[in-house]
Design a protein around this motif. Structure first.
Motif, PDB file in Angstrom:
ATOM      1  N   ASP A 254       2.360  -7.039   7.807  1.00  0.00           N
ATOM      2  CA  ASP A 254       1.945  -5.922   6.964  1.00  0.00           C
ATOM      3  C   ASP A 254       1.375  -6.483   5.669  1.00  0.00           C
ATOM      4  O   ASP A 254       1.855  -7.503   5.154  1.00  0.00           O
ATOM      5  N   THR A 255       0.357  -5.820   5.154  1.00  0.00           N
ATOM      6  CA  THR A 255      -0.248  -6.265   3.900  1.00  0.00           C
ATOM      7  C   THR A 255      -0.754  -5.060   3.116  1.00  0.00           C
ATOM      8  O   THR A 255      -1.138  -4.046   3.717  1.00  0.00           O
ATOM      9  N   PHE A 256      -0.706  -5.167   1.796  1.00  0.00           N
ATOM     10  CA  PHE A 256      -1.257  -4.107   0.938  1.00  0.00           C
ATOM     11  C   PHE A 256      -1.710  -4.759  -0.371  1.00  0.00           C
ATOM     12  O   PHE A 256      -1.166  -5.788  -0.802  1.00  0.00           O
ATOM     13  N   PRO A 257      -2.723  -4.193  -1.021  1.00  0.00           N
ATOM     14  CA  PRO A 257      -3.262  -4.793  -2.254  1.00  0.00           C
ATOM     15  C   PRO A 257      -2.314  -4.584  -3.433  1.00  0.00           C
ATOM     16  O   PRO A 257      -1.562  -3.602  -3.479  1.00  0.00           O
ATOM     17  N   LEU A 258      -2.395  -5.499  -4.405  1.00  0.00           N
ATOM     18  CA  LEU A 258      -1.583  -5.368  -5.614  1.00  0.00           C
ATOM     19  C   LEU A 258      -2.192  -4.371  -6.590  1.00  0.00           C
ATOM     20  O   LEU A 258      -1.476  -3.764  -7.385  1.00  0.00           O
ATOM     21  N   ASP A 259      -3.520  -4.221  -6.528  1.00  0.00           N
ATOM     22  CA  ASP A 259      -4.190  -3.250  -7.380  1.00  0.00           C
ATOM     23  C   ASP A 259      -4.135  -1.885  -6.699  1.00  0.00           C
ATOM     24  O   ASP A 259      -4.701  -1.706  -5.603  1.00  0.00           O
ATOM     25  N   VAL A 260      -3.440  -0.943  -7.315  1.00  0.00           N
ATOM     26  CA  VAL A 260      -3.244   0.373  -6.709  1.00  0.00           C
ATOM     27  C   VAL A 260      -3.644   1.449  -7.717  1.00  0.00           C
ATOM     28  O   VAL A 260      -3.752   1.206  -8.923  1.00  0.00           O
ATOM     29  N   GLU A 261      -3.883   2.642  -7.179  1.00  0.00           N
ATOM     30  CA  GLU A 261      -4.141   3.819  -8.003  1.00  0.00           C
ATOM     31  C   GLU A 261      -2.914   4.718  -7.961  1.00  0.00           C
ATOM     32  O   GLU A 261      -2.472   5.117  -6.881  1.00  0.00           O
ATOM     33  N   LYS A 262      -2.381   5.017  -9.097  1.00  0.00           N
ATOM     34  CA  LYS A 262      -1.154   5.795  -9.203  1.00  0.00           C
ATOM     35  C   LYS A 262      -1.471   7.193  -9.710  1.00  0.00           C
ATOM     36  O   LYS A 262      -2.279   7.370 -10.627  1.00  0.00           O
ATOM     37  N   LYS A 263      -0.825   8.180  -9.111  1.00  0.00           N
ATOM     38  CA  LYS A 263      -1.019   9.563  -9.541  1.00  0.00           C
ATOM     39  C   LYS A 263      -0.200   9.825 -10.808  1.00  0.00           C
ATOM     40  O   LYS A 263       0.991   9.539 -10.849  1.00  0.00           O
ATOM     41  N   VAL A 264      -0.857  10.386 -11.809  1.00  0.00           N
ATOM     42  CA  VAL A 264      -0.195  10.734 -13.065  1.00  0.00           C
ATOM     43  C   VAL A 264      -0.413  12.225 -13.302  1.00  0.00           C
ATOM     44  O   VAL A 264      -1.553  12.693 -13.392  1.00  0.00           O
ATOM     45  N   SER A 265       0.659  12.972 -13.395  1.00  0.00           N
ATOM     46  CA  SER A 265       0.554  14.422 -13.581  1.00  0.00           C
ATOM     47  C   SER A 265      -0.011  14.747 -14.956  1.00  0.00           C
ATOM     48  O   SER A 265       0.346  14.131 -15.966  1.00  0.00           O
ATOM     49  N   THR A 329       3.609  -5.584 -10.279  1.00  0.00           N
ATOM     50  CA  THR A 329       4.245  -6.860 -10.591  1.00  0.00           C
ATOM     51  C   THR A 329       4.784  -7.468  -9.298  1.00  0.00           C
ATOM     52  O   THR A 329       4.900  -6.792  -8.269  1.00  0.00           O
ATOM     53  N   GLU A 330       5.090  -8.761  -9.350  1.00  0.00           N
ATOM     54  CA  GLU A 330       5.618  -9.437  -8.161  1.00  0.00           C
ATOM     55  C   GLU A 330       6.907  -8.773  -7.685  1.00  0.00           C
ATOM     56  O   GLU A 330       7.117  -8.573  -6.473  1.00  0.00           O
ATOM     57  N   GLN A 331       7.770  -8.376  -8.608  1.00  0.00           N
ATOM     58  CA  GLN A 331       9.032  -7.741  -8.247  1.00  0.00           C
ATOM     59  C   GLN A 331       8.795  -6.369  -7.609  1.00  0.00           C
ATOM     60  O   GLN A 331       9.405  -6.028  -6.584  1.00  0.00           O
ATOM     61  N   ALA A 332       7.869  -5.583  -8.189  1.00  0.00           N
ATOM     62  CA  ALA A 332       7.575  -4.261  -7.643  1.00  0.00           C
ATOM     63  C   ALA A 332       6.914  -4.366  -6.274  1.00  0.00           C
ATOM     64  O   ALA A 332       7.194  -3.570  -5.360  1.00  0.00           O
ATOM     65  N   ALA A 333       6.042  -5.366  -6.090  1.00  0.00           N
ATOM     66  CA  ALA A 333       5.366  -5.536  -4.803  1.00  0.00           C
ATOM     67  C   ALA A 333       6.361  -5.918  -3.716  1.00  0.00           C
ATOM     68  O   ALA A 333       6.315  -5.389  -2.597  1.00  0.00           O
ATOM     69  N   LYS A 334       7.288  -6.839  -4.026  1.00  0.00           N
ATOM     70  CA  LYS A 334       8.284  -7.230  -3.037  1.00  0.00           C
ATOM     71  C   LYS A 334       9.206  -6.056  -2.684  1.00  0.00           C
ATOM     72  O   LYS A 334       9.606  -5.887  -1.521  1.00  0.00           O
ATOM     73  N   GLN A 336       8.396  -2.914  -2.695  1.00  0.00           N
ATOM     74  CA  GLN A 336       7.641  -2.024  -1.826  1.00  0.00           C
ATOM     75  C   GLN A 336       7.526  -2.595  -0.415  1.00  0.00           C
ATOM     76  O   GLN A 336       7.629  -1.864   0.580  1.00  0.00           O
ATOM     77  N   ALA A 337       7.334  -3.912  -0.324  1.00  0.00           N
ATOM     78  CA  ALA A 337       7.240  -4.552   0.994  1.00  0.00           C
ATOM     79  C   ALA A 337       8.560  -4.439   1.745  1.00  0.00           C
ATOM     80  O   ALA A 337       8.579  -4.197   2.963  1.00  0.00           O
ATOM     81  N   ILE A 338       9.681  -4.595   1.047  1.00  0.00           N
ATOM     82  CA  ILE A 338      11.004  -4.468   1.674  1.00  0.00           C
ATOM     83  C   ILE A 338      11.222  -3.039   2.161  1.00  0.00           C
ATOM     84  O   ILE A 338      11.784  -2.810   3.248  1.00  0.00           O
ATOM     85  N   GLN A 339      10.771  -2.050   1.373  1.00  0.00           N
ATOM     86  CA  GLN A 339      10.917  -0.652   1.780  1.00  0.00           C
ATOM     87  C   GLN A 339      10.121  -0.354   3.044  1.00  0.00           C
ATOM     88  O   GLN A 339      10.601   0.351   3.942  1.00  0.00           O
ATOM     89  N   LYS A 340       8.914  -0.910   3.140  1.00  0.00           N
ATOM     90  CA  LYS A 340       8.092  -0.696   4.334  1.00  0.00           C
ATOM     91  C   LYS A 340       8.717  -1.375   5.550  1.00  0.00           C
ATOM     92  O   LYS A 340       8.699  -0.825   6.661  1.00  0.00           O
ATOM     93  N   LEU A 341       9.288  -2.562   5.355  1.00  0.00           N
ATOM     94  CA  LEU A 341       9.989  -3.237   6.451  1.00  0.00           C
ATOM     95  C   LEU A 341      11.220  -2.443   6.879  1.00  0.00           C
ATOM     96  O   LEU A 341      11.519  -2.318   8.074  1.00  0.00           O
ATOM     97  N   TYR A 342      11.927  -1.872   5.909  1.00  0.00           N
ATOM     98  CA  TYR A 342      13.118  -1.072   6.209  1.00  0.00           C
ATOM     99  C   TYR A 342      12.735   0.158   7.039  1.00  0.00           C
ATOM    100  O   TYR A 342      13.435   0.511   7.988  1.00  0.00           O
ATOM    101  N   GLN A 367      -4.254 -11.159  -4.904  1.00  0.00           N
ATOM    102  CA  GLN A 367      -4.763  -9.816  -4.640  1.00  0.00           C
ATOM    103  C   GLN A 367      -3.875  -8.993  -3.715  1.00  0.00           C
ATOM    104  O   GLN A 367      -3.898  -7.761  -3.774  1.00  0.00           O
ATOM    105  N   ASP A 368      -3.106  -9.649  -2.854  1.00  0.00           N
ATOM    106  CA  ASP A 368      -2.362  -8.908  -1.832  1.00  0.00           C
ATOM    107  C   ASP A 368      -0.907  -9.349  -1.769  1.00  0.00           C
ATOM    108  O   ASP A 368      -0.536 -10.443  -2.217  1.00  0.00           O
ATOM    109  N   CYS A 369      -0.131  -8.468  -1.156  1.00  0.00           N
ATOM    110  CA  CYS A 369       1.252  -8.793  -0.793  1.00  0.00           C
ATOM    111  C   CYS A 369       1.323  -8.774   0.726  1.00  0.00           C
ATOM    112  O   CYS A 369       1.017  -7.762   1.367  1.00  0.00           O
ATOM    113  N   VAL A 370       1.717  -9.907   1.309  1.00  0.00           N
ATOM    114  CA  VAL A 370       1.680 -10.068   2.767  1.00  0.00           C
ATOM    115  C   VAL A 370       3.101 -10.297   3.273  1.00  0.00           C
ATOM    116  O   VAL A 370       3.836 -11.142   2.760  1.00  0.00           O
TER     117      VAL A 370
END
Length: 401
Positions: A254-265, A329-334, A336-342, A367-370
């Protein structure tokens, strides 16, 4: 005579004479209280109150009614409000009528047979909402349900008020007689090592610890019928049945980019209402636009647990948002990757797969978290396929022996 009492105030120069005249005519006056030199209060019955007019004229006193009490006055008030009385009587009649009807069907204990399927069966048997309870035969319904659904081993039907209650117990279906043309064998769907095998019907061709290939036959649908000297006399064909667990590896990537677009209300939110009758829908919300989320809540109209009207109301919460670009951040990306694996592992577990080892590694580049690696799992297998028939062995003669 309907009882009733009147509380009066008597005022005048001849109050005492009025009181003596009342007693002389055997009128019963109660709770006499003198409230002034020329005034007193008393309570008398309605029938006596109707006799005091001649005495009032003779003594010249003034009589004021202070309070009325008793059923006779309730009936007089009701007679002046005939529509209210008629409505009350009509409501009582409607309540009595509705209490003799069926308005709810409650089913509990069913797992293998969905409630909607059982409700459809009851409708076919003539059980509908609003029908008279006198037409319901609980014993006949229970017997019909057992005949229709063989997996139901026990069912109880009873009427409680305006509710029909079914208590159900389910079991496994009795094994059917196997015909030779229904025979089958079990084949592996994966490549790995046999972790466990429990054979209930058929001939096992592998044992625990054996390595197997995809498509390999694991349990044969052929039984060898032998004589005392273990010579095969004939072959019997059965429907193979076994629990076979294979340990094997599953690749994960699984892979996803580190640059993301976040929804802000934006803080702008509006609530709209809608109403749906059958297929006709009245929706007061505007058309869908970009950069807005919609939260829909529905409130179906139910009279009882399973008696649902073709009427639906609800709300639509429209919230505007903007997109903000950010780099994880590296911590936030990891995380998210753990959540997807879970989530992936949860899906495997829901399918009955056991996870024994996790060999997935998470790597962060610019650029990515793999996430890549393997999961060692124990999975139940056993694909059914027709058994290849064998030629029956020749019958042995005494000369062969």
């Amino acid at each position: 005579m309907i009882p009733g009492f009147v509380r009066v105030s008597v005022i005048g120069e001849q109050c005492e004479r009025f009181l003596n005249l009342c007693r002389g005519r055997d009128m019963e006056l109660r709770k006499i209280i003198r409230t002034g030199e020329k005034e007193f209060q008393a309570t008398l019955k309605v029938k006596d109150f109707r006799k005091i007019s001649p005495l009032r004229r003779k003594t010249g006193v003034h009589i004021h009614i202070l309070r009325k009490k008793g059923p006779v006055f309730w009936l007089l008030a009701a007679s002046r409000h005939k529509m209210l009385l008629s409505g009350l009587l009509l409501a009582v009649c409607v309540f009595i009528f509705l209490s003799g009807r069926l308005w709810n069907i409650h089913i509990e204990g069913n797992v293998m047979n969905p409630t909607q399927q059982l409700l459809q069966f009851l409708e076919e048997e003539g059980i509908t909402y609003g029908m008279s309870k006198r037409k319901i035969r609980c014993t006949s319904l229970a017997e019909a349900m057992r005949r229709k659904f063989p997996e139901i081993t026990w069912v109880s039907a009873k009427l409680s008020g305006t509710q029909l209650i079914f208590e159900i117990r389910e079991g496994t279906l009795p094994p059917k007689e196997q015909k030779e043309e229904d025979s089958c064998s079990l084949f592996s769907e994966v490549e790995g090592t046999v972790e466990k095998i429990v054979t209930r019907r058929g001939t096992p061709l592998v044992k625990e610890g054996d390595s197997v290939e995809r498509g390999q036959e694991l349990v044969s649908g052929i039984l060898n019928i032998t004589d005392d000297s273990q010579e095969v006399m004939r072959y019997e064909y059965v429907h193979a049945d076994a629990d076979i667990y294979i340990r094997h590896k599953v690749s994960y990537y699984d892979t996803f980019p580190l640059d993301v677009e976040k929804k802000v209300s934006t803080g702008k939110a509006k609530k709209f209402f809608f109403l749906q009758i059958g297929n006709l829908r009245l929706d007061l919300s505007p058309g869908e636009k970009k950069k807005e989320d919609r939260l829909i809540q529905e409130y179906p109209a139910r009279i009882t647990e399973n008696f649902r009207l073709p009427l639906l109301a609800g709300t639509i919460m429209v919230q505007e948002y903007t997109l903000k670009k950010e780099t994880l951040t590296e911590q936030a990306a990891k995380k998210q990757a753990i959540q997807k694996l879970y989530i992936y592992e949860e899906k495997l577990i829901q399918k009955g797969v056991q996870i024994s080892e996790n060999n997935v590694k998470i790597e962060i580049n610019h650029q990515d978290c793999v996430s890549r690696g393997t999961l060692c799992v124990i999975e139940k297998t056993g694909r059914e396929a027709s058994t290849e028939k064998k030629t029956q062995p020749k019958e042995r003669t005494p000369e062969d022996g």
